[in-house]
Design a protein around this motif. Structure first.
Motif, short mmCIF file in Angstrom:
data_model
loop_
_atom_site.label_atom_id
_atom_site.label_comp_id
_atom_site.label_asym_id
_atom_site.label_seq_id
_atom_site.Cartn_x
_atom_site.Cartn_y
_atom_site.Cartn_z
N TYR A 102 -41.35 -34.97 12.48
CA TYR A 102 -42.26 -34.16 11.68
C TYR A 102 -43.48 -33.81 12.53
CZ TYR A 102 -39.55 -36.28 7.89
OH TYR A 102 -38.52 -36.71 7.08
N VAL A 103 -44.19 -32.77 12.12
CA VAL A 103 -45.49 -32.45 12.72
C VAL A 103 -46.54 -32.67 11.65
CG1 VAL A 103 -46.99 -30.62 13.60
CG2 VAL A 103 -44.63 -30.81 14.43
N PHE A 124 -36.72 -28.61 16.11
CA PHE A 124 -36.68 -30.06 16.27
C PHE A 124 -37.22 -30.81 15.04
CE2 PHE A 124 -37.04 -28.62 20.75
CZ PHE A 124 -35.88 -29.19 21.24
N PHE A 125 -37.98 -30.11 14.20
CA PHE A 125 -38.73 -30.80 13.15
C PHE A 125 -38.19 -30.54 11.75
CE2 PHE A 125 -41.57 -30.22 16.75
CZ PHE A 125 -41.93 -31.54 16.98
N LYS A 126 -38.14 -31.62 10.99
CA LYS A 126 -37.66 -31.53 9.61
C LYS A 126 -38.67 -30.80 8.74
CE LYS A 126 -35.71 -34.41 5.94
NZ LYS A 126 -35.37 -35.79 5.52
N ALA A 127 -39.97 -30.97 9.04
CA ALA A 127 -41.02 -30.29 8.27
C ALA A 127 -42.32 -30.30 9.07
CB ALA A 127 -41.23 -30.96 6.92
N VAL A 128 -43.20 -29.37 8.72
CA VAL A 128 -44.51 -29.25 9.38
C VAL A 128 -45.60 -29.36 8.32
CG1 VAL A 128 -46.04 -27.76 10.72
CG2 VAL A 128 -43.57 -27.78 11.19
N TYR A 129 -46.53 -30.28 8.53
CA TYR A 129 -47.66 -30.47 7.62
C TYR A 129 -48.96 -30.24 8.38
CZ TYR A 129 -44.39 -32.43 4.28
OH TYR A 129 -43.34 -32.58 3.39
#
Length: 210
Positions: A102-103, A124-129
């Motif tokens: 995640y980010v 690469f990331f499942k989700a970005v916060y």
């Protein structure tokens, strides 16, 4: 360790040039003296709301400064960035090892997503916060990720280059890994309570063993 939360600026990418240019533009538009490069460097990491609130007493001026910054950053600053050497390989390795990535960043969330998209990192990331008008402190961003993704605190770790990442991770109840190829200093990371220090993207996976 199952879930890895990455900071963005200074951890995955070197975005200092674009951020500093955006701050210079902001001060110029406000008809204020532009701080020197060393001072501008200290503005990288904290949320804009925190930085400008520390500089200006007027809430109206803080809002105006944030608006100027984001105007310039959206048009130019967000594109003035490059991925640190070894990051693509490290993320590929972690994803292949079935880590959930995640980010979690204090950068404005739409800008963070745009940057990751343009650099080919989003996959690469499942989700970005990122930062929103009502969620901009690092610990709040981390908590939003943990809550929304149903992540077990005991199986999560944040990787970041500044004390704000470490303090935010500790506040949110997760492990912390400070990295030294970004903006922050190793001494600051350790003094803030980092569980471990990593000096190269090549060594991230090894550093995940606690």
């Amino acid at each position: 360790m199952k879930s890895i939360l990455f900071d963005l600026d200074g951890t995955l990418v070197n975005s200092s040039s674009g951020i500093k240019s955006s701050f210079r533009y902001t001060f110029e538009q406000l008809n204020l003296a532009v701080p020197d490069d060393n001072i501008l460097s200290t503005f990288i990491g904290p949320p804009l709301e925190t930085t400008f609130s520390n500089l200006f007493k007027s809430e109206e001026l803080v809002k105006k400064a944030i608006a100027y910054f984001r105007l310039y950053y959206k048009e130019k600053g967000v594109h003035d960035v490059f991925v640190y050497q070894g990051i693509y390989e490290a993320l590929t390795d972690l994803k292949a090892a079935n880590y959930e990535l995640y980010v979690t960043t204090s950068k404005n969330e739409p800008m963070a997503q745009l940057m990751l998209d343009e650099l080919g990192l989003s996959k690469f990331f499942k989700a970005v916060y990122g930062a929103t008008p009502h969620r901009f402190k690092k610990d709040d961003v981390i908590r939003a990720c943990l809550s929304s993704e149903n992540i077990n605190q005991n199986e999560a770790l944040i990787i970041g280059d500044t004390k704000f990442d470490i303090i935010g991770g500790i506040s949110a109840g997760i492990k912390t890994l400070g990295i030294t190829w970004g903006i922050g200093q190793e001494a600051d990371l350790l003094n803030s309570g980092a569980d471990k220090i990593c000096h190269s993207p090549d060594n991230i996976k090894k550093a995940l063993t606690f």
